[in-house]
Motif scaffolding. Structure first.
Motif, PDB file in Angstrom:
ATOM      1  N   LYS A 109      38.098  64.231  34.210  1.00  0.00           N
ATOM      2  CA  LYS A 109      38.884  63.152  33.590  1.00  0.00           C
ATOM      3  C   LYS A 109      38.837  61.877  34.427  1.00  0.00           C
ATOM      4  CE  LYS A 109      40.684  64.615  29.724  1.00  0.00           C
ATOM      5  NZ  LYS A 109      40.423  63.922  28.452  1.00  0.00           N
ATOM      6  N   VAL A 110      38.806  62.016  35.749  1.00  0.00           N
ATOM      7  CA  VAL A 110      38.697  60.823  36.596  1.00  0.00           C
ATOM      8  C   VAL A 110      37.437  60.054  36.203  1.00  0.00           C
ATOM      9  CG1 VAL A 110      38.286  59.988  38.950  1.00  0.00           C
ATOM     10  CG2 VAL A 110      40.005  61.752  38.540  1.00  0.00           C
ATOM     11  N   LYS A 111      36.335  60.765  36.088  1.00  0.00           N
ATOM     12  CA  LYS A 111      35.069  60.124  35.730  1.00  0.00           C
ATOM     13  C   LYS A 111      35.131  59.529  34.323  1.00  0.00           C
ATOM     14  CE  LYS A 111      30.125  60.853  35.504  1.00  0.00           C
ATOM     15  NZ  LYS A 111      29.025  61.775  35.468  1.00  0.00           N
ATOM     16  N   TYR A 117      37.921  52.881  31.092  1.00  0.00           N
ATOM     17  CA  TYR A 117      38.764  51.738  31.448  1.00  0.00           C
ATOM     18  C   TYR A 117      38.030  50.678  32.261  1.00  0.00           C
ATOM     19  CZ  TYR A 117      42.545  54.925  30.110  1.00  0.00           C
ATOM     20  OH  TYR A 117      43.360  55.797  29.439  1.00  0.00           O
ATOM     21  N   GLY A 118      36.772  50.956  32.609  1.00  0.00           N
ATOM     22  CA  GLY A 118      36.005  49.999  33.401  1.00  0.00           C
ATOM     23  C   GLY A 118      36.474  49.899  34.842  1.00  0.00           C
ATOM     24  N   HIS A 119      37.030  50.994  35.359  1.00  0.00           N
ATOM     25  CA  HIS A 119      37.483  51.044  36.755  1.00  0.00           C
ATOM     26  C   HIS A 119      36.440  51.749  37.600  1.00  0.00           C
ATOM     27  CE1 HIS A 119      41.890  51.360  35.137  1.00  0.00           C
ATOM     28  NE2 HIS A 119      41.459  50.131  35.117  1.00  0.00           N
ATOM     29  N   SER A 120      36.527  51.559  38.886  1.00  0.00           N
ATOM     30  CA  SER A 120      35.725  52.361  39.800  1.00  0.00           C
ATOM     31  C   SER A 120      36.316  53.770  39.840  1.00  0.00           C
ATOM     32  CB  SER A 120      35.741  51.751  41.201  1.00  0.00           C
ATOM     33  OG  SER A 120      37.036  51.867  41.766  1.00  0.00           O
ATOM     34  N   LEU A 121      35.501  54.725  40.255  1.00  0.00           N
ATOM     35  CA  LEU A 121      36.011  56.089  40.430  1.00  0.00           C
ATOM     36  C   LEU A 121      37.146  56.107  41.442  1.00  0.00           C
ATOM     37  CD1 LEU A 121      32.701  58.153  40.471  1.00  0.00           C
ATOM     38  CD2 LEU A 121      34.452  58.177  38.692  1.00  0.00           C
ATOM     39  N   LYS A 122      36.991  55.335  42.516  1.00  0.00           N
ATOM     40  CA  LYS A 122      38.019  55.270  43.552  1.00  0.00           C
ATOM     41  C   LYS A 122      39.342  54.785  42.978  1.00  0.00           C
ATOM     42  CE  LYS A 122      39.188  52.971  47.888  1.00  0.00           C
ATOM     43  NZ  LYS A 122      38.727  52.040  48.921  1.00  0.00           N
ATOM     44  N   ARG A 123      39.297  53.754  42.158  1.00  0.00           N
ATOM     45  CA  ARG A 123      40.526  53.199  41.592  1.00  0.00           C
ATOM     46  C   ARG A 123      41.204  54.201  40.669  1.00  0.00           C
ATOM     47  NH1 ARG A 123      44.185  52.181  37.647  1.00  0.00           N
ATOM     48  NH2 ARG A 123      45.298  50.282  38.063  1.00  0.00           N
ATOM     49  N   GLU A 124      40.438  54.854  39.808  1.00  0.00           N
ATOM     50  CA  GLU A 124      41.027  55.812  38.875  1.00  0.00           C
ATOM     51  C   GLU A 124      41.588  57.020  39.620  1.00  0.00           C
ATOM     52  OE1 GLU A 124      42.373  57.063  35.170  1.00  0.00           O
ATOM     53  OE2 GLU A 124      41.638  55.109  35.827  1.00  0.00           O
ATOM     54  N   ALA A 126      42.633  57.145  42.797  1.00  0.00           N
ATOM     55  CA  ALA A 126      43.836  56.722  43.522  1.00  0.00           C
ATOM     56  C   ALA A 126      45.009  56.536  42.572  1.00  0.00           C
ATOM     57  CB  ALA A 126      43.570  55.437  44.300  1.00  0.00           C
ATOM     58  N   PHE A 127      44.769  55.913  41.427  1.00  0.00           N
ATOM     59  CA  PHE A 127      45.837  55.679  40.460  1.00  0.00           C
ATOM     60  C   PHE A 127      46.465  57.002  40.017  1.00  0.00           C
ATOM     61  CE2 PHE A 127      47.373  55.548  36.127  1.00  0.00           C
ATOM     62  CZ  PHE A 127      48.351  54.569  36.230  1.00  0.00           C
ATOM     63  N   VAL A 157      52.472  50.223  44.519  1.00  0.00           N
ATOM     64  CA  VAL A 157      51.752  51.083  45.458  1.00  0.00           C
ATOM     65  C   VAL A 157      50.265  50.726  45.455  1.00  0.00           C
ATOM     66  CG1 VAL A 157      51.045  53.449  46.012  1.00  0.00           C
ATOM     67  CG2 VAL A 157      53.417  52.978  45.324  1.00  0.00           C
ATOM     68  N   MET A 158      49.689  50.548  44.274  1.00  0.00           N
ATOM     69  CA  MET A 158      48.266  50.207  44.197  1.00  0.00           C
ATOM     70  C   MET A 158      47.990  48.864  44.880  1.00  0.00           C
ATOM     71  SD  MET A 158      46.819  52.839  42.839  1.00  0.00           S
ATOM     72  CE  MET A 158      45.202  52.265  42.354  1.00  0.00           C
ATOM     73  N   GLU A 159      48.914  47.921  44.745  1.00  0.00           N
ATOM     74  CA  GLU A 159      48.765  46.642  45.440  1.00  0.00           C
ATOM     75  C   GLU A 159      48.826  46.838  46.951  1.00  0.00           C
ATOM     76  OE1 GLU A 159      51.507  43.706  43.952  1.00  0.00           O
ATOM     77  OE2 GLU A 159      50.687  43.853  41.927  1.00  0.00           O
ATOM     78  N   ARG A 160      49.765  47.639  47.418  1.00  0.00           N
ATOM     79  CA  ARG A 160      49.876  47.919  48.838  1.00  0.00           C
ATOM     80  C   ARG A 160      48.612  48.587  49.374  1.00  0.00           C
ATOM     81  NH1 ARG A 160      54.502  49.262  52.074  1.00  0.00           N
ATOM     82  NH2 ARG A 160      55.460  47.564  50.922  1.00  0.00           N
ATOM     83  N   LEU A 161      48.026  49.464  48.560  1.00  0.00           N
ATOM     84  CA  LEU A 161      46.787  50.130  48.938  1.00  0.00           C
ATOM     85  C   LEU A 161      45.579  49.182  48.844  1.00  0.00           C
ATOM     86  CD1 LEU A 161      47.285  53.506  47.036  1.00  0.00           C
ATOM     87  CD2 LEU A 161      47.217  53.220  49.525  1.00  0.00           C
ATOM     88  N   GLU A 162      45.797  48.059  48.194  1.00  0.00           N
ATOM     89  CA  GLU A 162      44.733  47.072  47.935  1.00  0.00           C
ATOM     90  C   GLU A 162      43.591  47.684  47.131  1.00  0.00           C
ATOM     91  OE1 GLU A 162      43.747  45.479  51.807  1.00  0.00           O
ATOM     92  OE2 GLU A 162      45.497  44.134  51.743  1.00  0.00           O
ATOM     93  N   ILE A 163      44.002  48.482  46.127  1.00  0.00           N
ATOM     94  CA  ILE A 163      43.052  49.060  45.174  1.00  0.00           C
ATOM     95  C   ILE A 163      43.437  48.507  43.802  1.00  0.00           C
ATOM     96  CG2 ILE A 163      42.065  51.154  44.190  1.00  0.00           C
ATOM     97  CD1 ILE A 163      42.931  52.619  46.749  1.00  0.00           C
ATOM     98  N   LEU A 164      42.792  47.434  43.430  1.00  0.00           N
ATOM     99  CA  LEU A 164      43.178  46.692  42.230  1.00  0.00           C
ATOM    100  C   LEU A 164      42.173  46.924  41.109  1.00  0.00           C
ATOM    101  CD1 LEU A 164      44.186  43.465  44.150  1.00  0.00           C
ATOM    102  CD2 LEU A 164      45.653  45.393  43.505  1.00  0.00           C
ATOM    103  N   ARG A 165      42.576  46.494  39.926  1.00  0.00           N
ATOM    104  CA  ARG A 165      41.691  46.629  38.755  1.00  0.00           C
ATOM    105  C   ARG A 165      40.507  45.728  38.872  1.00  0.00           C
ATOM    106  NH1 ARG A 165      45.425  47.909  33.645  1.00  0.00           N
ATOM    107  NH2 ARG A 165      47.004  49.001  34.803  1.00  0.00           N
TER     108      ARG A 165
END
Length: 165
Positions: A109-111, A117-124, A126-127, A157-165
């Motif tokens: 599902k991550v993949k 959603y057009g996100h990186s694997l890392k972003r999805e 982490a989210f 939390v995602m902003e704090r992690l600096e993992i943005l869309r």
């Protein structure tokens, strides 16, 4: 902080993924003001296994992205007060760590969702970890106000992690 990670999938265990899980856990606990060292178990699995768990625990016969199994019934989200009064229920007797609960995440599902959603694997990845950890801290999204509160916490939390869309 102890984070056990099990890889029950064809995907090879990923040290970077495990480090990201720990970073997410540390960030969520800090932002939620958890005064304790905590313990979490994360199982990375596939669609078939998470479908079975979803059917068994939620009565839904379909794969899902993530399942959270909190150990604590909070009065309100991230209210860690009073847990010591029931230490035998909430703390590991050997380590003294707060037992937050378990997370089951579908790597499939991550993949799928990262692509959709057009996100990186890392972003999805982490989210979904952040989302599930917030569930372990007592957040939910069944009611509209709960949903807004949880989404705001996820975004922070995602902003704090600096993992943005």
């Amino acid at each position: 902080m102890t984070c056990y990670v099990e890889w029950e999938t064809d995907h090879a265990p990923d040290a970077a993924g495990e480090a990201l899980i720990r970073r997410c856990l540390k960030t969520v606990l800090a932002m939620e003001g958890c005064p304790y060292e905590a313990q979490v178990e994360v199982v990375i699995t596939d669609n078939a296994a998470i479908r079975e768990a979803n059917r068994a625990f939620r009565g839904i016969d379909a794969p899902t992205d993530v399942l959270s199994f909190p150990m604590i019934a909070y009065e309100k989200p991230a209210d860690f007060s009073g847990l010591e009064e029931r230490a035998e229920e909430y703390f590991d007797p050997d380590s003294g760590e707060l037992l937050l609960g378990d997370v089951m995440l579908s790597a499939d599902k991550v993949k799928e969702q990262a692509e959709a959603y057009g996100h990186s694997l890392k972003r999805e990845f982490a989210f979904l970890i952040v989302h599930s950890l917030l569930h372990l801290c007592g957040y939910d999204h069944m009611e509209e106000e709960e949903r807004r509160q949880m989404e705001a916490r996820q975004e922070a939390v995602m902003e704090r992690l600096e993992i943005l869309r």
